[in-house]
Scaffold this motif. Sequence first.
Motif, PDB file in Angstrom:
ATOM      1  N   TYR A  56       0.832  -1.212   0.000  1.00  0.00           N
ATOM      2  CA  TYR A  56       0.000   0.000   0.000  1.00  0.00           C
ATOM      3  C   TYR A  56       0.862   1.255   0.000  1.00  0.00           C
ATOM      4  O   TYR A  56       0.655   2.176  -0.788  1.00  0.00           O
ATOM      5  CB  TYR A  56      -0.929  -0.003   1.227  1.00  0.00           C
ATOM      6  N   PHE A  57       1.846   1.273   0.888  1.00  0.00           N
ATOM      7  CA  PHE A  57       2.730   2.432   1.012  1.00  0.00           C
ATOM      8  C   PHE A  57       3.525   2.649  -0.278  1.00  0.00           C
ATOM      9  O   PHE A  57       3.727   3.780  -0.711  1.00  0.00           O
ATOM     10  CB  PHE A  57       3.666   2.214   2.202  1.00  0.00           C
ATOM     11  N   ALA A  58       3.944   1.560  -0.926  1.00  0.00           N
ATOM     12  CA  ALA A  58       4.692   1.644  -2.178  1.00  0.00           C
ATOM     13  C   ALA A  58       3.835   2.264  -3.280  1.00  0.00           C
ATOM     14  O   ALA A  58       4.298   3.144  -4.020  1.00  0.00           O
ATOM     15  CB  ALA A  58       5.180   0.267  -2.594  1.00  0.00           C
ATOM     16  N   ARG A  59       2.582   1.815  -3.378  1.00  0.00           N
ATOM     17  CA  ARG A  59       1.683   2.381  -4.400  1.00  0.00           C
ATOM     18  C   ARG A  59       1.411   3.851  -4.131  1.00  0.00           C
ATOM     19  O   ARG A  59       1.411   4.674  -5.041  1.00  0.00           O
ATOM     20  CB  ARG A  59       0.353   1.623  -4.418  1.00  0.00           C
ATOM     21  N   LYS A  60       1.183   4.186  -2.880  1.00  0.00           N
ATOM     22  CA  LYS A  60       0.825   5.552  -2.510  1.00  0.00           C
ATOM     23  C   LYS A  60       1.971   6.530  -2.740  1.00  0.00           C
ATOM     24  O   LYS A  60       1.746   7.651  -3.195  1.00  0.00           O
ATOM     25  CB  LYS A  60       0.412   5.583  -1.032  1.00  0.00           C
ATOM     26  N   CYS A  61       3.207   6.096  -2.457  1.00  0.00           N
ATOM     27  CA  CYS A  61       4.360   6.999  -2.503  1.00  0.00           C
ATOM     28  C   CYS A  61       5.262   6.785  -3.715  1.00  0.00           C
ATOM     29  O   CYS A  61       6.272   7.468  -3.850  1.00  0.00           O
ATOM     30  CB  CYS A  61       5.183   6.838  -1.232  1.00  0.00           C
ATOM     31  N   GLY A  62       4.942   5.829  -4.576  1.00  0.00           N
ATOM     32  CA  GLY A  62       5.749   5.604  -5.763  1.00  0.00           C
ATOM     33  C   GLY A  62       7.091   4.954  -5.473  1.00  0.00           C
ATOM     34  O   GLY A  62       8.090   5.271  -6.117  1.00  0.00           O
ATOM     35  N   LEU A  63       7.119   4.034  -4.511  1.00  0.00           N
ATOM     36  CA  LEU A  63       8.341   3.321  -4.155  1.00  0.00           C
ATOM     37  C   LEU A  63       8.214   1.868  -4.583  1.00  0.00           C
ATOM     38  O   LEU A  63       7.130   1.412  -4.937  1.00  0.00           O
ATOM     39  CB  LEU A  63       8.552   3.363  -2.635  1.00  0.00           C
ATOM     40  N   THR A  64       9.320   1.147  -4.495  1.00  0.00           N
ATOM     41  CA  THR A  64       9.237  -0.298  -4.675  1.00  0.00           C
ATOM     42  C   THR A  64       8.785  -0.901  -3.346  1.00  0.00           C
ATOM     43  O   THR A  64       8.883  -0.269  -2.293  1.00  0.00           O
ATOM     44  CB  THR A  64      10.593  -0.905  -5.073  1.00  0.00           C
ATOM     45  N   ARG A  65       8.317  -2.139  -3.383  1.00  0.00           N
ATOM     46  CA  ARG A  65       7.873  -2.793  -2.148  1.00  0.00           C
ATOM     47  C   ARG A  65       9.036  -2.980  -1.184  1.00  0.00           C
ATOM     48  O   ARG A  65       8.873  -2.852   0.021  1.00  0.00           O
ATOM     49  CB  ARG A  65       7.243  -4.141  -2.460  1.00  0.00           C
ATOM     50  N   ASP A  66      10.204  -3.287  -1.715  1.00  0.00           N
ATOM     51  CA  ASP A  66      11.373  -3.467  -0.849  1.00  0.00           C
ATOM     52  C   ASP A  66      11.749  -2.159  -0.147  1.00  0.00           C
ATOM     53  O   ASP A  66      12.076  -2.152   1.035  1.00  0.00           O
ATOM     54  CB  ASP A  66      12.571  -3.980  -1.645  1.00  0.00           C
ATOM     55  N   GLU A  67      11.707  -1.045  -0.885  1.00  0.00           N
ATOM     56  CA  GLU A  67      12.017   0.253  -0.279  1.00  0.00           C
ATOM     57  C   GLU A  67      10.997   0.605   0.797  1.00  0.00           C
ATOM     58  O   GLU A  67      11.350   1.087   1.873  1.00  0.00           O
ATOM     59  CB  GLU A  67      12.035   1.349  -1.349  1.00  0.00           C
ATOM     60  N   ALA A  68       9.728   0.356   0.507  1.00  0.00           N
ATOM     61  CA  ALA A  68       8.671   0.657   1.471  1.00  0.00           C
ATOM     62  C   ALA A  68       8.815  -0.209   2.723  1.00  0.00           C
ATOM     63  O   ALA A  68       8.681   0.292   3.844  1.00  0.00           O
ATOM     64  CB  ALA A  68       7.303   0.434   0.833  1.00  0.00           C
ATOM     65  N   LEU A  69       9.128  -1.498   2.546  1.00  0.00           N
ATOM     66  CA  LEU A  69       9.304  -2.389   3.686  1.00  0.00           C
ATOM     67  C   LEU A  69      10.490  -1.942   4.540  1.00  0.00           C
ATOM     68  O   LEU A  69      10.413  -1.948   5.764  1.00  0.00           O
ATOM     69  CB  LEU A  69       9.501  -3.830   3.216  1.00  0.00           C
ATOM     70  N   GLN A  70      11.561  -1.516   3.900  1.00  0.00           N
ATOM     71  CA  GLN A  70      12.730  -1.029   4.640  1.00  0.00           C
ATOM     72  C   GLN A  70      12.384   0.227   5.433  1.00  0.00           C
ATOM     73  O   GLN A  70      12.763   0.359   6.603  1.00  0.00           O
ATOM     74  CB  GLN A  70      13.871  -0.744   3.674  1.00  0.00           C
ATOM     75  N   LEU A  71      11.638   1.150   4.839  1.00  0.00           N
ATOM     76  CA  LEU A  71      11.241   2.367   5.550  1.00  0.00           C
ATOM     77  C   LEU A  71      10.347   2.047   6.744  1.00  0.00           C
ATOM     78  O   LEU A  71      10.494   2.635   7.820  1.00  0.00           O
ATOM     79  CB  LEU A  71      10.504   3.320   4.599  1.00  0.00           C
ATOM     80  N   ILE A  72       9.428   1.120   6.577  1.00  0.00           N
ATOM     81  CA  ILE A  72       8.526   0.733   7.659  1.00  0.00           C
ATOM     82  C   ILE A  72       9.314   0.120   8.809  1.00  0.00           C
ATOM     83  O   ILE A  72       9.099   0.448   9.977  1.00  0.00           O
ATOM     84  CB  ILE A  72       7.455  -0.243   7.143  1.00  0.00           C
TER      85      ILE A  72
END
Length: 60
Positions: free
Chosen positions: A26-42
Amino acid sequence: MAKKKNRQAASGIAAASRAEIQEAAYFARKCGLTRDEALQLIREAHAPAVKPAESGKRKH
């Protein structure tokens, strides 16, 4: 001949739970990131903050 040993993930990162994967997607779609980048940020956001080393003096 020796048997092959079971290999574990060499990345050192714990496997993501289903909830973490969904949140990252969800965060990746919303912010234009890859899933791996979003998971790392979380994971960085949930990690406890490291306090700087205290000197022997108190500020009181």
